[in-house]
Scaffold this motif. Structure first.
Motif, PDB file in Angstrom:
ATOM      1  N   GLU A   1       0.806  -1.608   0.307  1.00  0.00           N
ATOM      2  CA  GLU A   1       0.003  -0.011  -0.103  1.00  0.00           C
ATOM      3  C   GLU A   1       0.997   1.039   0.049  1.00  0.00           C
ATOM      4  O   GLU A   1       0.442   2.651  -0.988  1.00  0.00           O
ATOM      5  CB  GLU A   1      -0.807  -0.024   1.252  1.00  0.00           C
ATOM      6  CG  GLU A   1      -1.528  -0.852   1.139  1.00  0.00           C
ATOM      7  CD  GLU A   1      -1.753  -2.371   1.485  1.00  0.00           C
ATOM      8  OE1 GLU A   1      -2.283  -3.433   1.537  1.00  0.00           O
ATOM      9  OE2 GLU A   1      -0.241  -2.648   2.202  1.00  0.00           O
ATOM     10  N   SER A   2       2.064   0.999   0.598  1.00  0.00           N
ATOM     11  CA  SER A   2       2.800   2.585   0.890  1.00  0.00           C
ATOM     12  C   SER A   2       3.612   2.676  -0.477  1.00  0.00           C
ATOM     13  O   SER A   2       3.708   3.793  -1.064  1.00  0.00           O
ATOM     14  CB  SER A   2       3.701   2.354   1.589  1.00  0.00           C
ATOM     15  OG  SER A   2       4.685   0.734   1.677  1.00  0.00           O
TER      16      SER A   2
ATOM     17  N   SER B   1      -2.465   9.119   8.771  1.00  0.00           N
ATOM     18  CA  SER B   1      -1.981   7.739   8.710  1.00  0.00           C
ATOM     19  C   SER B   1      -2.260   7.120   9.935  1.00  0.00           C
ATOM     20  O   SER B   1      -2.821   6.419  10.618  1.00  0.00           O
ATOM     21  CB  SER B   1      -0.493   7.120   8.323  1.00  0.00           C
ATOM     22  OG  SER B   1      -0.227   7.872   9.187  1.00  0.00           O
TER      23      SER B   1
END
Length: 126
Positions: free
Chosen positions: A92-93, A121
Motif C-alpha cells: 500500500e505504501s 495515517s
C-alpha cells in the motif's frame, strides 16, 4: 475470531507486522498505463517492467531480480530525485507513490479516479 473471505483485506495493527502484503503490481502501475496512457515495456526474460511518463521525465521500474534488492525504482530527471523500495514495505505504501505521479506532473484529467489522501495515517485520540 471473525472469519474472513480468502481475498478480504484486513487491517493489522501495527501495520509493519502485516509484512509486504499481497503483491499487487497491477495496483501500482496499472492506473498509469490504463488511465493515463503511460507507455510501458516488459522484458519477459529478465522480468523488468518499466513505465515512463509521456514527457519522459519520470520512470517507474519494477525488477524483482535486482542485485541489491531494490524491486521498485522511481526516478525523476528534472529536478532529480529518486524513490527506491525493496520487497519489505507494505504494498500500500509503494502503490501510493506511483498513483500520485500524474498529479505531480500536472495531469489531473482523471483526478477523481486516483485521489490523493489527506487523512492522517493514524487516528487522532478523541
Amino acid at each position: 475470531m471473525t472469519p474472513f473471505e480468502p481475498q478480504a483485506r484486513v487491517l493489522v495493527p501495527p501495520r509493519y507486522l502485516a509484512g509486504a502484503g499481497i503483491d499487487r503490481l497491477a495496483d501500482a502501475i496499472g492506473p498509469l498505463i490504463h488511465l493515463f496512457g503511460w507507455p510501458s515495456e516488459h522484458d519477459r526474460a529478465s522480468g523488468l517492467i518499466c513505465v515512463s511518463s509521456p514527457d519522459g521525465s519520470l520512470f517507474v521500474t519494477f525488477n524483482s531480480r535486482h542485485t541489491r534488492g531494490h524491486w521498485w525504482s522511481i526516478p525523476n530527471h528534472e529536478p532529480y530525485w529518486e524513490a527506491r523500495f525493496t520487497r519489505q514495505p507494505p504494498i500500500e505504501s509503494i502503490v501510493a507513490v506511483p498513483q500520485a505521479l500524474p498529479q505531480l506532473l500536472g495531469d489531473d484529467q482523471r483526478i477523481e479516479r486516483i485521489p490523493l489522501t489527506t487523512a492522517p495515517s493514524r487516528r487522532s485520540p478523541t
